[in-house]
Scaffold this active site. Structure first.
Site, PDB file in Angstrom:
ATOM      1  CG  HIS A   1      -0.543  -4.517  15.250  1.00 24.99           C
ATOM      2  ND1 HIS A   1      -0.133  -3.143  14.806  1.00 24.99           N
ATOM      3  CD2 HIS A   1      -0.243  -5.350  14.146  1.00 24.99           C
ATOM      4  CE1 HIS A   1       0.129  -3.275  13.414  1.00 24.99           C
ATOM      5  NE2 HIS A   1       0.065  -4.723  12.988  1.00 24.99           N
TER       6      HIS A   1
ATOM      7  CD  GLU B   1      -2.740   0.994  13.096  1.00 24.87           C
ATOM      8  OE1 GLU B   1      -2.368   0.382  11.928  1.00 24.87           O
ATOM      9  OE2 GLU B   1      -3.788   1.393  13.102  1.00 24.87           O
TER      10      GLU B   1
ATOM     11  CB  CYS C   1       0.977   5.174   7.286  1.00 28.89           C
ATOM     12  SG  CYS C   1      -0.423   5.404   6.034  1.00 28.89           S
TER      13      CYS C   1
ATOM     14  CB  CYS D   1      -0.768   0.022   1.314  1.00 33.60           C
ATOM     15  SG  CYS D   1       0.048  -0.195   2.675  1.00 33.60           S
TER      16      CYS D   1
HETATM   17  S1  SF4 Z   1      -2.962   2.575   7.123  1.00 30.30           S
HETATM   18 FE1  SF4 Z   1      -1.664   0.746   6.940  1.00 30.30          FE
HETATM   19  S2  SF4 Z   1      -2.625  -0.180   5.335  1.00 30.30           S
HETATM   20 FE2  SF4 Z   1      -3.550   1.826   5.092  1.00 30.30          FE
HETATM   21  S3  SF4 Z   1      -2.145   2.895   3.633  1.00 30.30           S
HETATM   22 FE3  SF4 Z   1      -1.241   3.251   5.786  1.00 30.30          FE
HETATM   23  S4  SF4 Z   1       0.144   1.431   5.995  1.00 30.30           S
HETATM   24 FE4  SF4 Z   1      -1.134   0.952   4.456  1.00 30.30          FE
END
Ligand code: SF4
Length: 285
Positions: A129, A131, A97, A13
C-alpha cells in the site's frame, strides 16, 4: 414509499479534502499538473479531476520526468521520491496528510535511535500500500510489514520490537496483534507499541454500525482499493448482512431493492459526497 438516507459521517476525511483542494488550487495556476498515484482511491473523483487537467503518473514515470509539477497525495511517499524529484528538478506539491507525516517522523526517529542488530521495526498494514511504502522507506526498507496474526512468524521474538500501524487499520485487529506479541516475546527484550491509527476512520465505526443497523439495505460506496473502505464495509456487514459494496449507481442490482423500505447510503474517507448523492437520487423513488 421507500426512504433513502445518506450517512452524514461518511465522505472525505480532512487529509483527502486537503489533497483535492491543493490539486484544484494548483490547476487554476497551470493546467499541467501530475499526481503520483491516484489522488484518491475513487475512480469517479479521479476522472472528475482528470477533466480539469490532473494526470496520474507512477514512480517509473517520475524517474523519466524533468522540470514538472508533481503533487504527492495524502498517503505520503518514501524519501527516495523526494530524492528523484530533486535530481530531476521536479517541483513537489506535498499534500501528504499531517497525520501520516507525523507517523513517518516517529518511525524515522525510532529507526535512528535503535540498533538494527537487536531491534526490529514492525508495521501493521497492507504490504505494498502506498502509505506503507512511505513508512517502510523511513527505515531504508528494513521494517517488517505484517497484515495479520499469522505474519507474526516473520518476527524474531528474541529481539526488541517497535510496533506501529498504518493509519487506516482496525483498532481491534491492532489490539489482537499487540496481545499476541506480548504473549510470545522473550522476557529479556523490549516490546513497545504505538497506536498510530487515524481516528478519522476509527471514530466512524460506532456511528456507521448504528447507521447500518437501522436500514433495510446498505449501499456502501467505495473504490475497491480503499483500505479504510474495507474496514468500514466490514463493520456495516457485521451490523447489517444486507450490505452491498458499489463503486457507482450503475452497480446496483434492482433485485436488492425488492421489499426494501429504507436504504442507507454510506462510504469511505475516499468517497465523494457528490457520488453518494448520485446513488441516493437514483433510488429515492
Ligand atoms: S491519516 Fe488518512 S484517514 Fe486520517 S485524515 Fe489523513 S488521509 Fe484521512
Amino acid at each position: 414509499m421507500r426512504t433513502v438516507e445518506i450517512d452524514e459521517g461518511s465522505g472525505f476525511c480532512f487529509g483527502v479534502v486537503n489533497a483535492i483542494q491543493s490539486a484544484e488550487k494548483e490547476l487554476t495556476i497551470d493546467k499541467e499538473l501530475y499526481c503520483l498515484g491516484d489522488i484518491v482511491h475513487n475512480s469517479q473523483e479521479v476522472a472528475r479531476l482528470q477533466k480539469k487537467g490532473l494526470r496520474t503518473i507512477n514512480h517509473e514515470d517520475l524517474k523519466n520526468m524533468h522540470n514538472k509539477r508533481v503533487l504527492l497525495r495524502a498517503h505520503g511517499e518514501p524519501p527516495s521520491t523526494y530524492e528523484i524529484a530533486e535530481k530531476n528538478s521536479i517541483r513537489i506539491i506535498d499534500a501528504t496528510c499531517p497525520v501520516v507525516l507525523q507517523l513517518q517522523k516517529k518511525i524515522l526517529k525510532q529507526y535512528k535511535e535503535m540498533n538494527p542488530i537487536d531491534s526490529q521495526i514492525v508495521i501493521f498494514g497492507k504490504s505494498g500500500h502506498a502509505e506503507v511504502n512511505g513508512l517502510v522507506g523511513q527505515t531504508d526498507g528494513k521494517a517488517i510489514v505484517i497484515e495479520k496474526i499469522t505474519d507474526l512468524n516473520l518476527l524474531d521474538f528474541n529481539k526488541n520490537i517497535y510496533l506501529f500501524s498504518q493509519t487506516t487499520m482496525s483498532v481491534d485487529d491492532f489490539k489482537e496483534i499487540v496481545a499476541e506479541i506480548q504473549m510470545r516475546i522473550h522476557k529479556n527484550v523490549n516490546f513497545r507499541y504505538f497506536d498510530t491509527i487515524c481516528r478519522q476512520v476509527a471514530n466512524r465505526i460506532p456511528h456507521i454500525r448504528e447507521f447500518a443497523a437501522r436500514h433495510d439495505l446498505i449501499l456502501f460506496v467505495a473504490g475497491k482499493k480503499s483500505s479504510n473502505g474495507k474496514v468500514l464495509l466490514a463493520e456495516c456487514i457485521k451490523a447489517n448482512a444486507n450490505t452491498h459494496l458499489i463503486s457507482n449507481p450503475d452497480d446496483i442490482n434492482p433485485q436488492w431493492l425488492k421489499n426494501v423500505q429504507s436504504v442507507g447510503v454510506c462510504g469511505a474517507t475516499s468517497t465523494p459526497k457528490w457520488l453518494m448523492e448520485e446513488v441516493a437520487r437514483k433510488y429515492d423513488k
